[in-house]
Design a protein around this motif. Structure first.
Motif, PDB file in Angstrom:
ATOM      1  N   SER A   1       0.896  -1.282  -0.150  1.00  0.00           N
ATOM      2  CA  SER A   1      -0.065  -0.187   0.027  1.00  0.00           C
ATOM      3  C   SER A   1       0.736   1.264  -0.025  1.00  0.00           C
ATOM      4  O   SER A   1       1.998   1.360   0.637  1.00  0.00           O
ATOM      5  CB  SER A   1      -0.684   0.168   1.177  1.00  0.00           C
ATOM      6  N   ASN A   2       0.222   2.096  -0.872  1.00  0.00           N
ATOM      7  CA  ASN A   2       1.131   3.479  -0.702  1.00  0.00           C
ATOM      8  C   ASN A   2       0.571   4.439   0.457  1.00  0.00           C
ATOM      9  O   ASN A   2       1.101   5.403   0.705  1.00  0.00           O
ATOM     10  CB  ASN A   2       1.210   4.197  -2.098  1.00  0.00           C
ATOM     11  N   ARG A   3      -0.508   4.022   0.979  1.00  0.00           N
ATOM     12  CA  ARG A   3      -1.034   4.947   2.227  1.00  0.00           C
ATOM     13  C   ARG A   3      -0.069   5.335   3.236  1.00  0.00           C
ATOM     14  O   ARG A   3      -0.118   6.629   3.520  1.00  0.00           O
ATOM     15  CB  ARG A   3      -2.340   4.276   2.652  1.00  0.00           C
TER      16      ARG A   3
ATOM     17  N   ILE B   1      -6.448  13.949  10.901  1.00  0.00           N
ATOM     18  CA  ILE B   1      -6.751  12.890  10.183  1.00  0.00           C
ATOM     19  C   ILE B   1      -8.169  12.408  10.408  1.00  0.00           C
ATOM     20  O   ILE B   1      -8.854  12.708  11.568  1.00  0.00           O
ATOM     21  CB  ILE B   1      -5.999  11.650  10.483  1.00  0.00           C
ATOM     22  N   VAL B   2      -9.013  11.890   9.631  1.00  0.00           N
ATOM     23  CA  VAL B   2     -10.240  11.325   9.617  1.00  0.00           C
ATOM     24  C   VAL B   2      -9.967   9.660   9.756  1.00  0.00           C
ATOM     25  O   VAL B   2      -9.339   9.085   8.977  1.00  0.00           O
ATOM     26  CB  VAL B   2     -11.287  11.523   8.579  1.00  0.00           C
ATOM     27  N   VAL B   3     -10.396   9.278  10.831  1.00  0.00           N
ATOM     28  CA  VAL B   3     -10.399   7.905  11.064  1.00  0.00           C
ATOM     29  C   VAL B   3     -11.742   7.024  10.957  1.00  0.00           C
ATOM     30  O   VAL B   3     -12.665   7.544  11.777  1.00  0.00           O
ATOM     31  CB  VAL B   3      -9.656   7.754  12.627  1.00  0.00           C
TER      32      VAL B   3
ATOM     33  N   ALA C   1      -7.304   2.448   8.793  1.00  0.00           N
ATOM     34  CA  ALA C   1      -8.434   2.963   9.269  1.00  0.00           C
ATOM     35  C   ALA C   1      -8.209   4.345   9.044  1.00  0.00           C
ATOM     36  O   ALA C   1      -9.432   5.105   9.399  1.00  0.00           O
ATOM     37  CB  ALA C   1      -8.434   2.768  10.771  1.00  0.00           C
ATOM     38  N   ILE C   2      -7.347   4.962   8.117  1.00  0.00           N
ATOM     39  CA  ILE C   2      -7.242   6.439   7.888  1.00  0.00           C
ATOM     40  C   ILE C   2      -7.756   6.719   6.607  1.00  0.00           C
ATOM     41  O   ILE C   2      -7.339   6.135   5.851  1.00  0.00           O
ATOM     42  CB  ILE C   2      -5.885   6.884   8.240  1.00  0.00           C
ATOM     43  N   SER C   3      -8.687   7.475   6.689  1.00  0.00           N
ATOM     44  CA  SER C   3      -9.547   7.793   5.377  1.00  0.00           C
ATOM     45  C   SER C   3      -9.381   9.323   4.728  1.00  0.00           C
ATOM     46  O   SER C   3      -9.437   9.429   3.669  1.00  0.00           O
ATOM     47  CB  SER C   3     -11.062   7.674   5.477  1.00  0.00           C
ATOM     48  N   ALA C   4      -8.583   9.978   5.607  1.00  0.00           N
ATOM     49  CA  ALA C   4      -8.313  11.294   5.221  1.00  0.00           C
ATOM     50  C   ALA C   4      -7.218  12.158   6.014  1.00  0.00           C
ATOM     51  O   ALA C   4      -7.036  11.601   7.194  1.00  0.00           O
ATOM     52  CB  ALA C   4      -9.334  12.219   4.940  1.00  0.00           C
ATOM     53  N   ILE C   5      -6.353  12.970   5.358  1.00  0.00           N
ATOM     54  CA  ILE C   5      -5.473  13.930   6.242  1.00  0.00           C
ATOM     55  C   ILE C   5      -5.719  15.244   5.664  1.00  0.00           C
ATOM     56  O   ILE C   5      -5.715  15.323   4.313  1.00  0.00           O
ATOM     57  CB  ILE C   5      -4.024  13.217   6.383  1.00  0.00           C
ATOM     58  N   TYR C   6      -5.693  16.010   6.191  1.00  0.00           N
ATOM     59  CA  TYR C   6      -6.094  17.484   6.027  1.00  0.00           C
ATOM     60  C   TYR C   6      -5.499  18.491   6.760  1.00  0.00           C
ATOM     61  O   TYR C   6      -5.300  18.489   7.971  1.00  0.00           O
ATOM     62  CB  TYR C   6      -7.522  17.922   5.383  1.00  0.00           C
ATOM     63  N   ALA C   7      -5.273  19.801   6.326  1.00  0.00           N
ATOM     64  CA  ALA C   7      -4.918  20.927   7.092  1.00  0.00           C
ATOM     65  C   ALA C   7      -5.965  21.664   7.586  1.00  0.00           C
ATOM     66  O   ALA C   7      -6.936  21.891   6.689  1.00  0.00           O
ATOM     67  CB  ALA C   7      -4.030  21.927   6.154  1.00  0.00           C
TER      68      ALA C   7
ATOM     69  N   ASN D   1      -7.149  25.238   6.111  1.00  0.00           N
ATOM     70  CA  ASN D   1      -7.575  25.596   4.658  1.00  0.00           C
ATOM     71  C   ASN D   1      -8.148  24.350   3.953  1.00  0.00           C
ATOM     72  O   ASN D   1      -8.515  24.331   2.837  1.00  0.00           O
ATOM     73  CB  ASN D   1      -6.201  25.888   4.074  1.00  0.00           C
ATOM     74  N   GLY D   2      -7.874  23.171   4.588  1.00  0.00           N
ATOM     75  CA  GLY D   2      -8.673  21.923   4.156  1.00  0.00           C
ATOM     76  C   GLY D   2      -7.951  21.135   2.984  1.00  0.00           C
ATOM     77  O   GLY D   2      -8.228  20.264   2.608  1.00  0.00           O
ATOM     78  N   ALA D   3      -6.514  21.829   2.802  1.00  0.00           N
ATOM     79  CA  ALA D   3      -5.642  20.897   1.950  1.00  0.00           C
ATOM     80  C   ALA D   3      -5.294  19.785   2.384  1.00  0.00           C
ATOM     81  O   ALA D   3      -5.090  19.582   3.661  1.00  0.00           O
ATOM     82  CB  ALA D   3      -4.466  21.944   1.692  1.00  0.00           C
ATOM     83  N   GLY D   4      -5.449  18.770   1.598  1.00  0.00           N
ATOM     84  CA  GLY D   4      -4.968  17.333   1.826  1.00  0.00           C
ATOM     85  C   GLY D   4      -5.433  16.373   1.039  1.00  0.00           C
ATOM     86  O   GLY D   4      -5.542  16.724  -0.218  1.00  0.00           O
ATOM     87  N   THR D   5      -5.612  15.128   1.484  1.00  0.00           N
ATOM     88  CA  THR D   5      -6.061  14.022   0.515  1.00  0.00           C
ATOM     89  C   THR D   5      -6.970  13.061   1.384  1.00  0.00           C
ATOM     90  O   THR D   5      -6.889  12.975   2.462  1.00  0.00           O
ATOM     91  CB  THR D   5      -4.863  13.305  -0.052  1.00  0.00           C
ATOM     92  N   MET D   6      -7.791  12.361   0.520  1.00  0.00           N
ATOM     93  CA  MET D   6      -8.639  11.321   1.094  1.00  0.00           C
ATOM     94  C   MET D   6      -8.045   9.864   0.758  1.00  0.00           C
ATOM     95  O   MET D   6      -7.554   9.954  -0.495  1.00  0.00           O
ATOM     96  CB  MET D   6     -10.055  11.514   0.843  1.00  0.00           C
ATOM     97  N   PHE D   7      -8.194   8.970   1.289  1.00  0.00           N
ATOM     98  CA  PHE D   7      -7.601   7.656   0.772  1.00  0.00           C
ATOM     99  C   PHE D   7      -9.075   6.836   0.551  1.00  0.00           C
ATOM    100  O   PHE D   7      -9.708   6.500   1.510  1.00  0.00           O
ATOM    101  CB  PHE D   7      -6.813   6.821   1.949  1.00  0.00           C
TER     102      PHE D   7
END
Length: 150
Positions: A3-5, A25-27, A84-90, A93-99
């Motif tokens: 996985s690249n996650r 992070i969104v868990v 279990a992590i579905s996103a990380i963001y700032a 400003n909301g900049a980040g990514t979802m998995f």
């Protein structure tokens, strides 16, 4: 291929901190081996501030994130498998990514002798969750400030 996650998660974490923002992070709290305070879980998810000022003994590797934080003044040792992590963001400003959801192997989780996740952490403070991401389609719900950076 593996996985690249975990690699992307680490890169976004570093990028957010380098830009003097607060990494959240969104868990997916209902996934196996996730250890978060249940009072913070809403619709099966929890959003956590993982900035160095909010947590102590933060450790991130290819299998998990562990740290200690205070929730409502009560210390809690947090264990989050990377799957279990579905996103990380700032936060700012909301900049980040979802998995996207991915397959995971439970035998890859670092467990103690009593079959619980291995946790190594101490106390700190953490902010309340502020973003709600829909579990079904992994897209931000209306009103969310989460944005995707590719």
């Amino acid at each position: 291929m593996s996985s690249n996650r975990p690699y992307l998660l680490k890169a976004f974490y570093d990028w957010i901190l380098d830009n003097e923002c607060t990494p959240y992070i969104v868990v997916e709290a209902d996934m196996p081996h996730v250890a978060v305070p249940q009072q913070t879980v809403k619709d099966g998810q929890v959003v956590l501030n993982i900035s160095p000022s909010a947590v102590q003994m933060f450790q991130m590797d290819k299998q998990q994130i562990t740290f200690s934080a205070r929730f409502g003044g009560v210390p809690f040792e947090v264990y989050i498998p990377i799957y279990a992590i579905s996103a990380i963001y700032a936060r700012e400003n909301g900049a980040g990514t979802m998995f996207p959801p991915e397959e995971f192997e439970l035998e890859d989780v670092d467990l103690d002798d009593d079959n619980t996740p291995h946790i190594s952490a101490v106390e700190s403070d953490i902010e309340e969750p502020k973003v709600d991401v829909s579990k079904d389609d992994k897209k931000p719900k209306k009103g969310s400030h989460l944005s995707i950076v590719k």
